[in-house]
Design an enzyme around this catalytic site. Sequence first.
Site, mmCIF file in Angstrom:
data_model
loop_
_atom_site.group_PDB
_atom_site.id
_atom_site.type_symbol
_atom_site.label_atom_id
_atom_site.label_comp_id
_atom_site.label_asym_id
_atom_site.label_seq_id
_atom_site.Cartn_x
_atom_site.Cartn_y
_atom_site.Cartn_z
ATOM 1 C CG ASP A 71 -1.692 -1.179 1.401
ATOM 2 O OD1 ASP A 71 -1.620 -1.796 2.558
ATOM 3 O OD2 ASP A 71 -2.252 -1.744 0.199
ATOM 4 C CB SER B 62 1.645 6.567 2.441
ATOM 5 O OG SER B 62 0.701 5.807 3.315
ATOM 6 N NE ARG B 63 -0.363 2.132 -3.865
ATOM 7 C CZ ARG B 63 -0.007 1.091 -4.692
ATOM 8 N NH1 ARG B 63 -1.084 0.439 -5.088
ATOM 9 N NH2 ARG B 63 1.101 0.878 -5.470
ATOM 10 C CB VAL B 64 -3.217 4.375 4.291
ATOM 11 C CG1 VAL B 64 -4.168 4.581 5.624
ATOM 12 C CG2 VAL B 64 -3.256 2.775 4.067
#
Lengths: 180, 512, 128
Positions: free
Chosen positions: B346, B371-373
């Site tokens: 992620d 950061s895909r979050v």
Amino acid sequence: MIPAVTSLAAEAAQKTILEELGIDWQLLLLQMVAFLLLLFVLTKFVFPKLNAMLDKREQAIADSLKAAADAEKNALKAQADIEQMLKGARRDADEILASAKVEANAMIDQAEKRSQERADQIIAAAEVELQNEVAKARVALQQETLTLVAAATEKVIGSVVTDKVDEQLIRSAVEGIKIA
Amino acid sequence: MSELQVAELSKALRSAIANLSTDGETFEEVGIVTRVGDGVAWIHGLSRCGFNEVVSIETHAGNVEAFALNLMEDEIGAVLLGSDSAVAAGNKVRLGGEVLSVPVGKELLGRIVNPLGQALDGGPPIVTKQRGLVERSAIGVMGRKHVHEPLMTGIMAIDAMFPIGRGQRELIIGDRQTGKTAIALDTMINQAKQKTGVVNVYVAVGQKLSKVARLVERLKQEGVMEQTIVVATGPSDPASMLYLAPYAGTAMGEYFRDNGQHALMVYDDLTKHAVAYRQMSLLLRRPPGREAFPGDVFYLHSRLLERSAKLSDDLGAGSLTALPIIETQAGDISAYIPTNVISITDGQIFMETDLFYQGIRPAISAGLSVSRVGGDAQTPAVKSVSGQLKLGLSQFRELAAFAQFGSDLDEATKHQIERGQRLTELLKQPQYQPLAIWEQAVSVYVVNEGLFDDVVTAKIKDAQADLLTRLWSQHKSEMETLNKGDKKFNEYAQIVTIVRETAEKVAKGFEA
Amino acid sequence: MSLFSRRQLANYVADQLLAGRSAVIDELAAYLVETRRIKEADTLVMSIESALLTRGVLVAEVSSTRPLSDSTRTLIASKLRQAFQTQKLHLRERTDPSLLGGILVRTADHEMDGTLRHALNQLKALKV
């Protein structure tokens, strides 16, 4: 008749006064004319310049006086500023010193704490090490004992296991045969 | 036990001997080793053997275990879990009856183990109440919750710009010697420093044992070792151990995840893991694919990383966060294994060699890292100040080439460049010194608001240190409130004033 | 010539043997020599025995320190027939003094080790 005489006498006296004073009224007139001429020339040409120069000097003097007064004022102000700055700097220096002291104390405390922790860690590690050594020794002893027992048994077994014993062993092994 | 008690020992031995029976009775299924070499034993028989089942080979030097990876018509290819020097052709092989499992539990905390759960730190043998499966399927969709809690790494550059959440997989990728392990190490140290209660599991896959020893030493020094498990394999260990290490470590981490706690996995590094798997596959005669890797090298990593998740509240709301590390060659992140793992995780933190040698450490590339979050997993206090940070840095990056034309630029550009230089300088951080939430929020806020614009760029770190020391010594309770970080920075009105005042004082002291 | 797996060969040979064609053994030997698979001979024999078992014929090897008595032999035979649920049984006997005592029964896929040597090995391998 008396006033006429008096006036004549006065005139005569006047003339005499002037003569007695030695003043030649023609010369005086000429001198007065010359004087007026001189005055005229002076007034036209010299006095203005002279006055101007005097004024300038006066101005210059006044200016320099003012400048001196200003300079003194500035000096006083600068002095005050410097004092203010010094006071401020002293205050800052005190603050910095105080916080530095606090920091230094904190650092010392921290260093103390760390070294204490380290010492505790080393002691704990040494104890664990000791216990591990004991455990290892125990295991080694165990293994050694088992090996010795097995070796001893092997040596003895040949004479212990007779035909009959062997037969019994075989029968008991075979009795309950099943597949796992 | 601090004494050798002979009586007790002798009693134990006697009872063990008594339990021995010579009544064979059961017919066990037995196979025979036909060939052995390169860590693989080929076994004839054992037709009931299952995939990944553990088998036990009886050698003259005791039992050696192996697990069956190739089940073929005529023989089984079993990868040895120990040295192959004792195994010989003709040895008998018995089934273990179950797949590989490792001991899991709290007893492992503070220990260094190998992937089979055997102690490597010279301490007492590991005894746990539970065992966890090494190969296990990941939690399904319904059992998960979205990532919403932050995992503070203590590294400002990451927590501000690429925040990591609990349950996320964030890849750390870069060339050798760029500080990848340092980031993971600082994250682990921060969990202890901030008392977050997150358990660390560090899996060393084929790392030099001297490096692992140094790392353990540092963990002990920082007091982190009590909440860390180290699974260590060295380069000279059999490839099967390197292959199993990440899975075994994950099994240990899953124990905490499934019991409502939070755990952090560090896989250092997965490139060596893929290489070990390649070695095993080639020796098992599986067909080689791209770069000689077997066809399922993606599955190798995907099934490992899918086990890191945030569980739903029904399952205890525990989490397992993963920080896999991949080493690239010459910065090539489009190679086979890097692209595989990037697509699984992620987000990634990209470490650049250029930045490292310029002195920017941690050498995180703000442009390529992601950061895909993102914001969901950021503390609000840090989130509110970091938007400007990212913007400032990206603008600076665009203008960086013009920085050399110092005097020929317009004011706005110059200002942006200087601001960017200050931010870059601010984000430098020495090793083993993670920053708390309040420290990060204050530092970024102060530079963003221009309060340090008069400070010489080279002195920004000193000014920051001074500011933080003053705030902590003079306004400790307010900073502790800020450290909870649950409001936006601007909402702490009193704290904002305090910070501004102190920053101005500090800036005066460091003026150019 | 495509390579036959051991299992295929074993099944074929077992069928042939049960049909009474014992010449298949010579054919097999020739095949092995031609395809240079002589090394597989031992494992092939084991496969054949395994194949025979699935066809109801049990081949077992019994090892003991002394030659078996007749009563013991019949006992073993009946027990084996019962355990493997086969009627046909071929018993091979061997003596091996290193067993120290007891009996070792081996079939193609299974083994029962009731020897004293095995017991001693177990003792040595004990972890108390």
